[in-house]
Write a protein that holds these residues in place. Structure first.
Motif, short mmCIF file in Angstrom:
data_model
loop_
_atom_site.label_atom_id
_atom_site.label_comp_id
_atom_site.label_asym_id
_atom_site.label_seq_id
_atom_site.Cartn_x
_atom_site.Cartn_y
_atom_site.Cartn_z
N THR A 79 0.90 -1.02 -0.06
CA THR A 79 0.10 -0.11 0.02
C THR A 79 1.04 1.17 -0.16
O THR A 79 0.56 2.10 -0.65
N VAL A 80 1.88 1.29 0.96
CA VAL A 80 2.90 2.53 0.88
C VAL A 80 3.38 2.77 -0.42
O VAL A 80 3.57 3.76 -0.86
N ILE A 81 3.99 1.64 -0.97
CA ILE A 81 4.55 1.65 -2.19
C ILE A 81 3.60 2.59 -3.35
O ILE A 81 4.07 3.25 -4.25
N VAL A 82 2.37 1.69 -3.46
CA VAL A 82 1.23 2.24 -4.33
C VAL A 82 1.02 3.74 -4.15
O VAL A 82 1.02 4.45 -5.11
N ILE A 83 1.06 4.02 -2.79
CA ILE A 83 0.71 5.66 -2.44
C ILE A 83 1.78 6.28 -2.93
O ILE A 83 1.63 7.36 -3.49
N ILE A 84 3.13 6.12 -2.85
CA ILE A 84 4.40 6.65 -3.14
C ILE A 84 4.38 6.89 -4.66
O ILE A 84 4.63 7.89 -5.25
N LEU A 85 4.14 5.75 -5.05
CA LEU A 85 4.15 5.60 -6.67
C LEU A 85 2.90 6.69 -7.36
O LEU A 85 3.32 7.52 -8.08
N GLY A 86 1.74 6.64 -6.68
CA GLY A 86 0.78 7.43 -7.00
C GLY A 86 0.88 8.80 -6.73
O GLY A 86 0.73 9.75 -7.63
N LEU A 87 1.75 9.02 -5.87
CA LEU A 87 2.37 10.64 -5.43
C LEU A 87 3.03 10.99 -6.46
O LEU A 87 2.87 12.24 -7.07
N ASN A 88 4.06 10.24 -6.69
CA ASN A 88 5.00 10.59 -7.87
C ASN A 88 4.33 10.61 -9.11
O ASN A 88 4.77 11.71 -9.90
N LEU A 89 3.35 9.95 -9.58
CA LEU A 89 2.78 10.01 -10.80
C LEU A 89 2.15 11.46 -10.92
O LEU A 89 2.08 12.00 -11.77
N SER A 90 1.42 11.69 -9.87
CA SER A 90 0.54 12.73 -9.75
C SER A 90 1.44 14.12 -9.81
O SER A 90 1.26 15.07 -10.80
N ALA A 91 2.77 13.98 -9.12
CA ALA A 91 3.72 15.18 -9.21
C ALA A 91 4.26 15.43 -10.47
O ALA A 91 4.44 16.66 -10.85
N GLN A 92 4.58 14.15 -10.98
CA GLN A 92 5.23 14.36 -12.20
C GLN A 92 4.59 14.43 -13.62
O GLN A 92 4.81 14.69 -14.63
N ASN A 93 3.01 14.32 -13.18
CA ASN A 93 1.85 14.00 -14.27
C ASN A 93 2.38 13.54 -15.30
O ASN A 93 2.47 13.46 -16.55
N TYR A 94 2.38 11.97 -14.82
CA TYR A 94 2.47 10.93 -15.78
C TYR A 94 1.15 9.95 -15.56
O TYR A 94 0.10 10.43 -14.83
N ILE A 95 0.86 9.30 -16.79
CA ILE A 95 -0.29 8.45 -16.75
C ILE A 95 -0.07 7.05 -16.85
O ILE A 95 1.16 6.49 -17.12
N GLU A 96 -1.17 6.40 -16.58
CA GLU A 96 -0.86 4.81 -16.74
C GLU A 96 -1.66 4.23 -17.92
O GLU A 96 -2.45 4.74 -18.17
N HIS A 97 -0.92 3.03 -18.41
CA HIS A 97 -1.51 2.57 -19.54
C HIS A 97 -1.61 0.95 -19.37
O HIS A 97 -0.40 0.56 -19.24
#
Length: 634
Positions: free
Chosen positions: A6-24
């Motif tokens: 969960t922590v990894i997912v949250i960190i990854l989610g924060l990074n994705l949001s901060a750097q404006n990446y998207i998932e495919h």
């Protein structure tokens, strides 16, 4: 464990949001290339964020895609709607590719409308459905990771690709209209990486594109660099290994050649596996509009007196006889002949009125500008264009240059002399215009004696002679190699006569040259002297031995009553080599990736992908005069 995930997912989610990446999430049938095009990024961008995708590219896997570094100008985006089908009855030799071009749809669109084509080949008589679409065009603004880059002085495609960590193919995909030769100031699309991530371009290095099937062993032969040396220069190799298309940094001093001067000759006739009909175009300046075909005598006179026409017709006969020889091996050819009339406007008309996209090869044209026009026009379709009788100005990626470069001939001659096991003395005799060549030979043979032609005392210009006293005490008992470098016939004749007079008792003189030009063919040149001096020179061809030659030579003599000219032999050799290569692999590129040598009547071929373009023949003969015959030297 769940908390950690969960922590990894949250960190990854924060990074994705901060750097404006998207998932495919990868869907069935998608590729890295299709996904990168969808988001207007490069495969490099996706691999940079998803290194595992290089080895584990699976359906439903989630990729991280960059999405907002730069905003391009609005672009036209097409969408299409299926409105019906057209029925088409397949004719002989029609292909999916040809039908897709004819109807303006993709091959996959046709397969989706005719599901049986996924498991069966297209056959004559099949009735298939061709989808019809209505196309809508709209302007959209998309965010992507591509930025504009201005080409710097001395930067070519390979240097730019290396700088941004992509392959040349990826650079070309980002820039469909990129010129084959980049000029300073040209604007290109490149990955929008940080400035400090760009690899520096250093003047003391060159940049080499790895070919398909090329490993460290082959690179060692080509560049002289070991795997360890290449990895030190290109640290990413330790992680990724060699991949086709990647650009490597190599020292500028490294000579990229096949390095296989003693490679064994390959008999392609025993390796035939592709029996599909080969589609070949022959473009030559016949200029038939100038010939009065109603007057046989006048036509004969024109052929007799027109050297260009005579050469072209001899070459054409060789081509036709090669087709007959290939047919006996089971290789059928669809040959289409075009008269270029030696006019650029005619060549342009031929290109506009004919579709060459499905041709296996185009031989010609002859004139440099016309050849360049054809090669450049067919480059996007990757149609091989063969320079059979000329050396092209630009060796594009789809060009096969059959005539070796002059520097290669010179190197072959120098290497041949160096390989002599006897400790022979070397003398270099040159006129004033060949001083640079003489100095080069002095560097190769440091103990060589240099002799130059005399200058006129009145004008200070080259008088093209040497005094006999200049040769005194130069030749001792034993063997002496004499390089004679000149373009002047009178100078060549004079020196050859003087050298011949010095061949006495135990004094052996072997005459050689790096460039056998017209100076060695003049009326004052005595072939007996050349034979006595065992004259050696590098050549792109050898003369066939009539006493041993069968097949083509005997068939030609039986048909025309004379021995074939060098142009007829070249037409035969070049064409038969192309057809045999095409019959041993899927296309001419695949058939020329591995370095091997083929040999026919008078010519041999060993193609190597050049550093900055297409394929160049590196097969060279060393020939010599022997009892008034010219034979291959061993």
């Amino acid at each position: 464990m769940k908390k950690l995930i969960t922590v990894i997912v949250i960190i990854l989610g924060l990074n994705l949001s901060a750097q404006n990446y998207i998932e495919h999430k990868i869907k069935e049938g998608e590729t890295i290339e299709s996904i990168s095009k969808k988001y207007l990024v490069t495969p490099y961008d996706i691999y940079a964020l998803n290194p595992d995708a290089k080895t584990k590219f699976q359906t439903n896997t989630v990729l991280i895609i960059p999405n907002s570094k730069i905003k391009n100008e609005p672009i036209n985006e097409e969408s299409k709607e299926l409105i019906g089908y057209k029925t088409h009855k397949v004719k002989r030799k029609e292909t999916l590719y040809g039908l897709s071009k004819k109807y303006g749809v993709s091959e996959d669109d046709i397969k989706k409308a005719n599901r049986f084509l996924y498991s069966e080949n297209l056959k004559k008589g099949d009735k298939i459905r061709i989808p019809r679409y209505k196309t809508f065009v709209s302007k959209v603004s998309l965010k992507n990771t591509v930025k504009k880059y201005k080409v710097q002085p001395k930067e070519g495609k390979w240097r730019v690709a290396y700088k941004f960590g992509i392959t040349v193919e990826e650079l070309e995909a980002l820039n469909p209209n990129m010129k084959p030769i980049l000029q300073p100031g040209d604007e290109l699309n490149v990955p929008n990486i940080e400035d400090n991530d760009e690899k520096p371009i250093e003047a003391e290095y060159d940049y080499y594109e790895v070919l398909p099937k090329e490993g460290f062993y082959r690179l060692k032969i080509k560049t002289g660099l070991t795997q360890e040396e290449l990895e030190n220069l290109n640290p990413e190799l330790k992680e990724s290994g060699l991949k086709a298309g990647m650009v490597l940094k190599i020292p500028a001093t490294a000579e990229v050649t096949s390095g296989l001067t003693d490679v064994e000759t390959t008999k392609l006739a025993s390796k035939i596996k592709n029996y599909e009909v080969k589609k070949i175009a022959l473009m030559l300046p016949y200029r038939l509009h100038r010939i009065d075909v109603d007057s046989v005598e006048e036509a004969k006179e024109q052929i007799k007196n027109n050297k260009l026409l005579s050469t072209i017709l001899d070459f054409h006969v060789g081509v036709r006889m090669a087709l007959d020889s290939a047919k006996q091996l089971g290789i059928s050819t669809d040959l289409k002949v075009f008269d270029t009339e030696y006019q650029p406007s005619t060549v342009s008309k031929i290109l506009s009125e004919n579709d060459f996209s499905d041709y296996d090869a185009v031989i010609g044209p002859l004139q440099e500008k016309n050849f360049d026009r054809v090669a450049n026009s067919l480059r996007s379709d990757r149609v091989p264009v063969i320079a059979a009788l000329n050396k092209p100005k630009e060796v594009y990626a789809n060009v096969f240059q059959t005539i070796p470069e002059d520097k290669l001939l010179q190197k072959a001659m120098v290497d041949f002399i160096k390989a002599d096991s006897l400790k022979s003395k070397v003398v270099v005799i040159a006129d004033q215009s060949h001083k640079a060549v003489s100095e080069m030979l002095k560097r190769e043979f440091p103990t060589a004696t240099q002799i130059y032609s005399q200058k006129s005392k009145k004008t200070g210009k080259d008088a093209h002679f040497i005094y006999p006293v200049q040769l005194e005490n130069v030749f001792k008992p034993g063997k002496t190699i004499v390089f004679l470098e000149t373009n002047n016939g009178a100078f060549a004749s004079s020196v050859i006569s003087m050298l011949n007079a010095l061949v006495v008792d135990k004094t052996e003189i072997v005459l050689v040259t790096l460039d056998r030009n017209k100076a060695f063919e003049g009326k004052d040149i005595d072939n007996n002297n050349l034979s006595n001096l065992k004259f050696h020179y590098p050549s792109i061809r050898k003369e066939f031995d009539e006493s041993k030659s069968k097949g083509f030579v005997s068939a030609y003599k039986e048909k025309f009553g004379v021995s074939p000219s060098k142009y007829a032999a070249r037409g035969f050799d070049v064409t038969l080599d192309i057809l045999l290569r095409l019959a041993t692999d899927d296309n001419l590129y695949e058939a020329s990736n591995e370095v091997f040598e083929t040999e026919y009547i008078e010519n041999k071929f060993r193609y190597t992908k050049s550093l900055y373009g297409g394929y160049a023949n590196e097969a060279v003969y060393i020939v010599k005069y022997d009892n008034l015959r010219i034979i291959e030297a061993n």
